[in-house]
Write an enzyme that holds these catalytic residues in place. Sequence first.
Site, PDB file in Angstrom:
ATOM      1  N   GLY A  14      33.070 125.173 154.693  1.00  0.00           N
ATOM      2  CA  GLY A  14      34.211 124.428 154.228  1.00  0.00           C
ATOM      3  C   GLY A  14      33.933 123.393 153.298  1.00  0.00           C
ATOM      4  N   ARG A  18      38.462 115.725 152.881  1.00  0.00           N
ATOM      5  CA  ARG A  18      38.872 114.239 153.499  1.00  0.00           C
ATOM      6  C   ARG A  18      37.402 113.340 153.655  1.00  0.00           C
ATOM      7  NH1 ARG A  18      42.387 115.903 158.381  1.00  0.00           N
ATOM      8  NH2 ARG A  18      41.440 117.945 158.292  1.00  0.00           N
ATOM      9  N   THR A  84      38.271 131.006 158.249  1.00  0.00           N
ATOM     10  CA  THR A  84      37.134 131.149 159.277  1.00  0.00           C
ATOM     11  C   THR A  84      37.047 132.578 159.691  1.00  0.00           C
ATOM     12  OG1 THR A  84      39.269 130.741 160.756  1.00  0.00           O
ATOM     13  CG2 THR A  84      37.866 128.867 160.077  1.00  0.00           C
ATOM     14  N   ASN A 234      36.570 114.960 160.288  1.00  0.00           N
ATOM     15  CA  ASN A 234      37.057 115.511 159.154  1.00  0.00           C
ATOM     16  C   ASN A 234      37.315 114.304 158.052  1.00  0.00           C
ATOM     17  OD1 ASN A 234      38.173 118.188 159.624  1.00  0.00           O
ATOM     18  ND2 ASN A 234      39.280 116.969 161.136  1.00  0.00           N
ATOM     19  N   ARG A 339       7.575  95.401 155.158  1.00  0.00           N
ATOM     20  CA  ARG A 339       7.740  96.577 154.093  1.00  0.00           C
ATOM     21  C   ARG A 339       6.644  97.526 154.632  1.00  0.00           C
ATOM     22  NH1 ARG A 339       7.493  93.845 148.567  1.00  0.00           N
ATOM     23  NH2 ARG A 339       7.657  96.123 147.711  1.00  0.00           N
ATOM     24  N   ALA A 386       0.803  77.784 155.097  1.00  0.00           N
ATOM     25  CA  ALA A 386       2.054  78.017 154.813  1.00  0.00           C
ATOM     26  C   ALA A 386       2.352  78.063 153.254  1.00  0.00           C
ATOM     27  CB  ALA A 386       3.213  76.678 155.078  1.00  0.00           C
TER      28      ALA A 386
HETATM   29  C1  UD1 Z   1      40.712 125.605 162.703  1.00  0.00           C
HETATM   30  C2  UD1 Z   1      41.262 126.820 163.605  1.00  0.00           C
HETATM   31  C3  UD1 Z   1      42.381 126.047 164.327  1.00  0.00           C
HETATM   32  C4  UD1 Z   1      41.959 124.644 165.327  1.00  0.00           C
HETATM   33  C5  UD1 Z   1      40.835 123.809 164.263  1.00  0.00           C
HETATM   34  C6  UD1 Z   1      40.371 122.983 165.225  1.00  0.00           C
HETATM   35  C7  UD1 Z   1      41.518 128.671 162.165  1.00  0.00           C
HETATM   36  C8  UD1 Z   1      42.289 129.638 161.330  1.00  0.00           C
HETATM   37  N1  UD1 Z   1      41.975 127.768 162.556  1.00  0.00           N
HETATM   38  O1  UD1 Z   1      41.713 125.030 161.740  1.00  0.00           O
HETATM   39  O2  UD1 Z   1      43.214 126.956 165.135  1.00  0.00           O
HETATM   40  O3  UD1 Z   1      42.831 124.181 165.961  1.00  0.00           O
HETATM   41  O4  UD1 Z   1      40.347 124.615 163.535  1.00  0.00           O
HETATM   42  O5  UD1 Z   1      39.590 122.169 164.551  1.00  0.00           O
HETATM   43  O6  UD1 Z   1      40.450 128.781 162.492  1.00  0.00           O
HETATM   44  N2  UD1 Z   1      35.122 127.062 157.502  1.00  0.00           N
HETATM   45  C9  UD1 Z   1      34.292 128.061 156.922  1.00  0.00           C
HETATM   46  N3  UD1 Z   1      34.833 128.987 156.203  1.00  0.00           N
HETATM   47  C10 UD1 Z   1      36.229 128.971 155.676  1.00  0.00           C
HETATM   48  C11 UD1 Z   1      37.021 127.808 156.138  1.00  0.00           C
HETATM   49  C12 UD1 Z   1      36.402 127.014 157.230  1.00  0.00           C
HETATM   50  O7  UD1 Z   1      33.065 128.261 157.190  1.00  0.00           O
HETATM   51  O8  UD1 Z   1      36.460 129.653 154.826  1.00  0.00           O
HETATM   52  C13 UD1 Z   1      34.792 126.096 158.385  1.00  0.00           C
HETATM   53  C14 UD1 Z   1      34.918 124.740 158.108  1.00  0.00           C
HETATM   54  O9  UD1 Z   1      33.756 124.401 157.336  1.00  0.00           O
HETATM   55  C15 UD1 Z   1      34.945 124.114 159.432  1.00  0.00           C
HETATM   56  C16 UD1 Z   1      35.412 125.181 160.377  1.00  0.00           C
HETATM   57  O10 UD1 Z   1      35.295 126.260 159.744  1.00  0.00           O
HETATM   58  O11 UD1 Z   1      33.556 123.716 159.968  1.00  0.00           O
HETATM   59  C17 UD1 Z   1      36.921 125.103 160.632  1.00  0.00           C
HETATM   60  O12 UD1 Z   1      37.760 125.017 159.464  1.00  0.00           O
HETATM   61  P1  UD1 Z   1      38.697 124.378 159.199  1.00  0.00           P
HETATM   62  O13 UD1 Z   1      39.149 124.248 157.788  1.00  0.00           O
HETATM   63  O14 UD1 Z   1      38.453 122.743 159.567  1.00  0.00           O
HETATM   64  O15 UD1 Z   1      39.779 124.794 160.141  1.00  0.00           O
HETATM   65  P2  UD1 Z   1      41.213 124.188 160.526  1.00  0.00           P
HETATM   66  O16 UD1 Z   1      42.118 124.729 159.381  1.00  0.00           O
HETATM   67  O17 UD1 Z   1      41.056 122.876 160.958  1.00  0.00           O
HETATM   68 CA    CA Z   2      39.051 120.921 160.961  1.00  0.00          CA
END
Ligand code: UD1
Ligand code: CA
Length: 482
Positions: A14, A18, A84, A234, A339, A386
């Site tokens: 991801g 933020r 995910t 986040n 240092r 000194a």
């Molecule tokens: C996800 C969950 C949600 C949960 C929340 C908890 C899904 C669809 N939803 O939502 O149910 O309550 O986490 O924090 O899974 N990532 C990838 N590839 C991607 C997208 C994300 O590797 O294409 C990784 C991100 O880097 C992160 C994690 O997956 O480490 C979660 O991604 P994020 O976008 O934060 O998920 P949420 O939408 O918050």
């Molecule tokens: Ca998240």
Amino acid sequence: MTDFRLAVVVLAAGEGTRMRSRRAKVLHPIAGLPMIAHVLATARHLEPAYVEVVVRHQRDEVSAAVREYLEDAIVVDQDEVPGTGRAVELAVQALPADFDGDVVVVSGDVPLLDAVTLGSLLEQHRAAAASATILSAVLDDATGYGRIVRDADGSVTAIVEHKDADDTVRAITEVNSGSYVFAASALRELLPRIGTANAQGEKYLTDVVALLREASAPVAAVPVSENWRVAGVNDRSQLAEQAARLNAMIVRGHQLNGVTIHDPASTWIDLTVTIGQDAEIWPNTRLAGATTIDRDATIGPDTTLVDCEIGEGAVVRRTDATLAVVEAYAEVGPFAYLRPGTVLRGGGKIGTFVETKNSVIGRGSKVPHLSYIGDAEVGEKSNIGAGTITANYDGVAKHRTTVGSHVRTGSHNVFVAPVTIGDGVYSGAGTVIRKDVPAGALAINVAPQRNVDGWVAANRPGTAAAEAAAAASAGDDAPAAE
Ligand code: UD1
Ligand code: CA
């Protein structure tokens, strides 16, 4: 012992928008290590046969860190399909085709999730022979999270993302923490069937749950006992929150090991630091990197030590030091700047407003006040007056100063390097030492002082200074009291 039926997938593709950072989110440090290093350490504790990390955003930087902290982790590149679900699909494809154990899925941005919590989730998953076991959390404000939907008898039927949820589902306070255990076979079969027709146009891993339910496969959700363990980072505010929590645990660990830490809230200790018994740490102190503090040492207040080695019983007050060694019972500060390459041998002293660099100060030797000592070597039991400066830089190259043992240099000396000052040497106040001084010599090169009698009366008549001088000489003339 390696659990050959276990794989751990760390999601780290991801963007982390933020954070508003040029640095990848999972590379922001807490307790001295990038977030993802904490997650990898937790993964390793489960002793899985495979650890995979899914990357995409800033993939080179992230995968370099992954290699650094867990050499045999498998880096999986996510393609342009978002979500995910896609991330885990690619991770499962990268496993050996005959792997049919369990897959633990965690996020790279949840640094405080520990192996005990995950281990017990895995145990429950296996004991129930479940197809999926979700680590959930019950929150006062569930906004933004996927909700755990259960039927009348409490069985999990689906996870519905906040953006796709109606008001009834949004009223649910049990959320998906984002950590789970799945049967690899279930992921292999179901992930290719998941589409992107949802509010975010992403392939949701969470959609696997409803498909498992349709197939009457057992799914469980287990609420975590402490919500902060599954809290994701986040933004920078959450980063600070989790860093403070981890720091509090680190401080407490040292306290229980016999270290006196007077003010946990203002004492920041990296996970990598070691501290001996009966050491004492005063407020506003940061101990970072590979720093080691030996027993009975006293550190702080107001001290930062990065990659330093502090010996038994040493005292380091109001000091900033990097890559410095302070040996047993030596004393540093207040207001010292050490240092890289500074070595203060046993019983020595680097005192107030002293800067040192790439220098060895020998056993029992002292640089007590207002000095700069760089590229120098000082023998044993010497005292540097000194206000002494080693002029180590000629504008092009750095040169070394060598000072012997039992040397006494006067105040306000300059040692113009390269120069060698022999054992037992004395030097006068204000000496600029440009030539080597042989053992036992007195070095002195200031011009002789000349007093011009009556200069003030002649040149500054009528000033307060002239009046004071006149009064003083009148006093000289008065007869001595009997
Ligand atoms: C996800 C969950 C949600 C949960 C929340 C908890 C899904 C669809 N939803 O939502 O149910 O309550 O986490 O924090 O899974 N990532 C990838 N590839 C991607 C997208 C994300 O590797 O294409 C990784 C991100 O880097 C992160 C994690 O997956 O480490 C979660 O991604 P994020 O976008 O934060 O998920 P949420 O939408 O918050
Ligand atoms: Ca998240």
